[in-house]
Each structure stands twice: as C-alpha cells, then as structure tokens.
Design a protein around this motif. Sequence first.
Motif, PDB file in Angstrom:
ATOM      1  N   SER A 165      -1.002   6.823   5.358  1.00 36.91           N
ATOM      2  CA  SER A 165      -1.358   8.116   5.939  1.00 36.91           C
ATOM      3  C   SER A 165      -2.479   7.994   6.956  1.00 36.91           C
ATOM      4  CB  SER A 165      -1.773   9.089   4.830  1.00 36.91           C
ATOM      5  OG  SER A 165      -0.694   9.369   3.971  1.00 36.91           O
ATOM      6  N   GLN A 166      -3.450   7.138   6.657  1.00 34.88           N
ATOM      7  CA  GLN A 166      -4.601   7.007   7.556  1.00 34.88           C
ATOM      8  C   GLN A 166      -4.313   6.112   8.754  1.00 34.88           C
ATOM      9  OE1 GLN A 166      -8.644   7.007   5.182  1.00 34.88           O
ATOM     10  NE2 GLN A 166      -7.114   5.966   3.902  1.00 34.88           N
ATOM     11  N   TRP A 167      -3.450   5.104   8.572  1.00 33.32           N
ATOM     12  CA  TRP A 167      -3.162   4.149   9.652  1.00 33.32           C
ATOM     13  C   TRP A 167      -1.653   3.909   9.768  1.00 33.32           C
ATOM     14  CZ3 TRP A 167      -6.800   2.919   5.705  1.00 33.32           C
ATOM     15  CH2 TRP A 167      -8.121   3.162   6.073  1.00 33.32           C
ATOM     16  N   PRO A 168      -0.895   4.955  10.092  1.00 31.59           N
ATOM     17  CA  PRO A 168       0.569   4.831  10.095  1.00 31.59           C
ATOM     18  C   PRO A 168       1.097   3.799  11.084  1.00 31.59           C
ATOM     19  CG  PRO A 168      -0.132   6.899  11.114  1.00 31.59           C
ATOM     20  CD  PRO A 168      -1.328   6.324  10.460  1.00 31.59           C
ATOM     21  N   ASP A 169       0.392   3.589  12.178  1.00 35.96           N
ATOM     22  CA  ASP A 169       0.859   2.618  13.169  1.00 35.96           C
ATOM     23  C   ASP A 169       0.732   1.178  12.676  1.00 35.96           C
ATOM     24  OD1 ASP A 169       1.411   4.704  14.853  1.00 35.96           O
ATOM     25  OD2 ASP A 169      -0.445   4.509  16.014  1.00 35.96           O
ATOM     26  N   GLU A 170      -0.007   0.972  11.585  1.00 34.05           N
ATOM     27  CA  GLU A 170      -0.215  -0.375  11.054  1.00 34.05           C
ATOM     28  C   GLU A 170       0.685  -0.686   9.863  1.00 34.05           C
ATOM     29  OE1 GLU A 170      -4.351  -1.168  10.329  1.00 34.05           O
ATOM     30  OE2 GLU A 170      -4.992  -0.025  12.106  1.00 34.05           O
ATOM     31  N   VAL A 171       1.609   0.227   9.556  1.00 27.63           N
ATOM     32  CA  VAL A 171       2.468   0.081   8.380  1.00 27.63           C
ATOM     33  C   VAL A 171       3.933   0.078   8.804  1.00 27.63           C
ATOM     34  CG1 VAL A 171       3.125   1.064   6.151  1.00 27.63           C
ATOM     35  CG2 VAL A 171       0.740   1.182   6.915  1.00 27.63           C
ATOM     36  N   LYS A 172       4.632  -1.012   8.465  1.00 27.53           N
ATOM     37  CA  LYS A 172       6.069  -1.092   8.754  1.00 27.53           C
ATOM     38  C   LYS A 172       6.882  -0.255   7.786  1.00 27.53           C
ATOM     39  CE  LYS A 172       6.739  -5.684  10.838  1.00 27.53           C
ATOM     40  NZ  LYS A 172       7.394  -7.009  10.614  1.00 27.53           N
ATOM     41  N   THR A 173       6.642  -0.468   6.499  1.00 27.21           N
ATOM     42  CA  THR A 173       7.379   0.233   5.452  1.00 27.21           C
ATOM     43  C   THR A 173       6.440   0.535   4.288  1.00 27.21           C
ATOM     44  OG1 THR A 173       8.059  -1.764   4.227  1.00 27.21           O
ATOM     45  CG2 THR A 173       9.511  -1.024   6.028  1.00 27.21           C
ATOM     46  N   LEU A 174       6.846   1.511   3.489  1.00 24.20           N
ATOM     47  CA  LEU A 174       6.099   1.872   2.288  1.00 24.20           C
ATOM     48  C   LEU A 174       7.084   1.993   1.127  1.00 24.20           C
ATOM     49  CD1 LEU A 174       3.588   2.950   0.731  1.00 24.20           C
ATOM     50  CD2 LEU A 174       4.206   5.242   1.561  1.00 24.20           C
ATOM     51  N   THR A 175       6.770   1.341   0.015  1.00 20.76           N
ATOM     52  CA  THR A 175       7.566   1.473  -1.205  1.00 20.76           C
ATOM     53  C   THR A 175       6.689   2.054  -2.303  1.00 20.76           C
ATOM     54  OG1 THR A 175       9.011  -0.380  -0.633  1.00 20.76           O
ATOM     55  CG2 THR A 175       8.919   0.256  -2.948  1.00 20.76           C
ATOM     56  N   THR A 331      16.947  -5.379   0.054  1.00 19.36           N
ATOM     57  CA  THR A 331      17.892  -4.563   0.832  1.00 19.36           C
ATOM     58  C   THR A 331      17.138  -3.626   1.766  1.00 19.36           C
ATOM     59  OG1 THR A 331      19.565  -4.658  -0.916  1.00 19.36           O
ATOM     60  CG2 THR A 331      19.736  -2.859   0.671  1.00 19.36           C
ATOM     61  N   PHE A 332      16.113  -2.986   1.244  1.00 23.25           N
ATOM     62  CA  PHE A 332      15.312  -2.040   2.033  1.00 23.25           C
ATOM     63  C   PHE A 332      14.539  -2.735   3.146  1.00 23.25           C
ATOM     64  CE2 PHE A 332      10.965   0.001   2.204  1.00 23.25           C
ATOM     65  CZ  PHE A 332      11.331   1.076   2.998  1.00 23.25           C
ATOM     66  N   LEU A 333      13.819  -3.795   2.816  1.00 21.45           N
ATOM     67  CA  LEU A 333      12.974  -4.472   3.795  1.00 21.45           C
ATOM     68  C   LEU A 333      13.794  -5.126   4.894  1.00 21.45           C
ATOM     69  CD1 LEU A 333      10.448  -6.087   1.306  1.00 21.45           C
ATOM     70  CD2 LEU A 333       9.966  -4.197   2.874  1.00 21.45           C
TER      71      LEU A 333
END
Length: 345
Positions: A165-175, A331-333
């Motif tokens: 949430s704070q650094w969305p541009d630094e995150v490819k995916t979230l599980t 599968t997701f990644l």
Amino acid sequence: MRKTRAGLHLMAIAAALISAGGVLSALAQQLPGADEIDSAVTSTVPTGLPVGFQGKFHDGFAQANGVRLHYVIGGPDNAPLLVLLHGWPQTWYTWRKVMPPLAQAGFRVVAIDYRGAGESDKPAGGYDKATMAADIRALVHELGAGPVNLVGRDIGVMIAYAYASQWPDEVKTLTMLDVPLPATSAWNEAKSKADPDIWHFGLFQQRDIAEMLVAGHEYPFIRDFYKKRAFRPIADEDIAVYARAYAAPGGLRAGFELYRAFPEDERRFVQFESHKLPMPVLALAGDKSNGMVEVTMAKQVASDVRGGVAPDTGHWLPDENPEFLTARLLTFLQGSSRTQGQSNR
C-alpha cells in the motif's frame, strides 16, 4: 521406550543440524527435550528441515530501519526476489517446506524473522504494521533487490499489505494467506461477534499480564494454540522450535506487542484501503480456517485478485499443506511474470 525412541530421533536431527552450522545449529538448540514429544506424532509426520536444505540456503543479518533483522536466503542471486513473512507464533521456519521448490523454480527466496521474532531484534516499540513494512523494505534494499514479490500469512499478511500500500511501484505481486486485514469488513465482523478463534486478542493486549501468565509455559501454550487451529497433524518438534524462539528474552513481549498495535493498524489501514492495490494479488486460506473469506476480503482492497481454498487444511497453510501452497504460488508468480513481460513490450 517411547521416550527413548523420541530422544534418539531428536539426537539424530540435532547432529545433522549442528554439522551444518549457522541457522541450522541455532535450530538444533531449539529442539525440545524427549519428555516434551508426542512420539506417535513424531513417527508419522516429517519434521525438521527438508533434506539438502543446508546446501541451498544460508542465514544472514542486516540493519534495516534501525533494527537488526535475521533472514534465511537461497536461490539464484539475480533471480526475482520472493519475500516470505510469517505470522504469530512462528518464525521464518514455517516456510522451510516451500522454500526449496520455489528456489528451484528460479526465485531468490528470502524468509525473514520480522521485528520481534526469532533471531531478529526485539525493541520496545515499532510493532505497527506500517513501521514493520518499512523494516522489510529496508532489508530488500540492503539485499539490492526489487521490485519484490511479497507473501505473508497471518501477521505477515498485514505487513506485506502495508508494504504494497505504501510503495505499490516496488511490489510485483502480493500473496495473502489466511487472515483478514485490519479495518476490512471481515476483520470488523470477526471482532464484533463472540469468535472463539480470536479470544487471544484481548489477552495479548493486556501488557504485562499476558507475559506474566504465559512466561515459563511457552511450549504447552503455543502447542495448544497451534493444535486447536490445525486440521492436519503438525509434529511437536516443529512446534517446539517456535516455542523456544518465543521463550527467548523479550520474545513473548515482542509477540504480544503485535496485537497491542492493532488499534494503530486499524487507523492506518483505513487510509490504505481507500485506494485499491494495482498489482496482482493471490488470496488463499484453508477450508477449515477462513476459506473464501480471504478471497472476498482481498477483492475489497485490490483490483486484480485471484484465489482459492486449500482442502483439508487449517490455519497453518505452509506447515499443513505446503504442496498446495507451492503449486498455487508458482502458477500465480509465473503467470504474473509472463503477463507483466507482455505488457512491457
């Protein structure tokens, strides 16, 4: 005779761990005594680190956002970084069964003892999940990696979500695995009713009282806590690894501070949840735990969500059903990587 067999089993594991050094020798020190072990469970459930783990992973420490964090890392140095964040009452050790296949699939896998857990520092404060997310981000930068794939369970979900949430541009995916986020409908509903699965919230938030009651009884307390939320058997040896970590100086206090920070988390998460996450999100939970609640909750906070339910699985997905988790993660990644690669052409 049953205690003798359990003792011999522990001695064999300890000898193997000690010979590897580093993290593995530390784990050997956390093994329970033979009198603590249910040998019927020991004989039927695989315990300890997977065969060959010590040749593929090593531990490290780094100063991150003012705290010294412990982590275990392996996989190709230049591969995409996959960060694994545990919950309470766990340490990095909960990921031991999924780490080797994820690294084998081409990810640089790092399982972290977050602030207050395992071999990481246990400061007096900073247990709100936004601050803890900043800890993890600082460690990622220290490792020279990014953007990152984040995987969290339980408290780790809250930390991973605060990071995204704070650094969305630094995150490819979230599980997100098996826990509602503060301030969501699922969270508020659980808090508003007599839910036997969250009785501990109130106890843990009583500073000093909770420590006084549990200190000296860490193993039976955590064993009961684990067993009541599990559907598949989990070996006492593995639960004892967690119990010994929280019996260390400051361990209980730091763990309970996670819960004492919930009011601040709720305030911050209301702000975070006003904007949906843009990255792909995977939401999973055990069918004997939160089930589809996790998927429904994820759709409140993110715009690109897929999910599922692990069969015959309780609250401890990485411990109980690592095969399901590994397959769904890969599968997701891998699917997300292909999609992002095509969008960048």
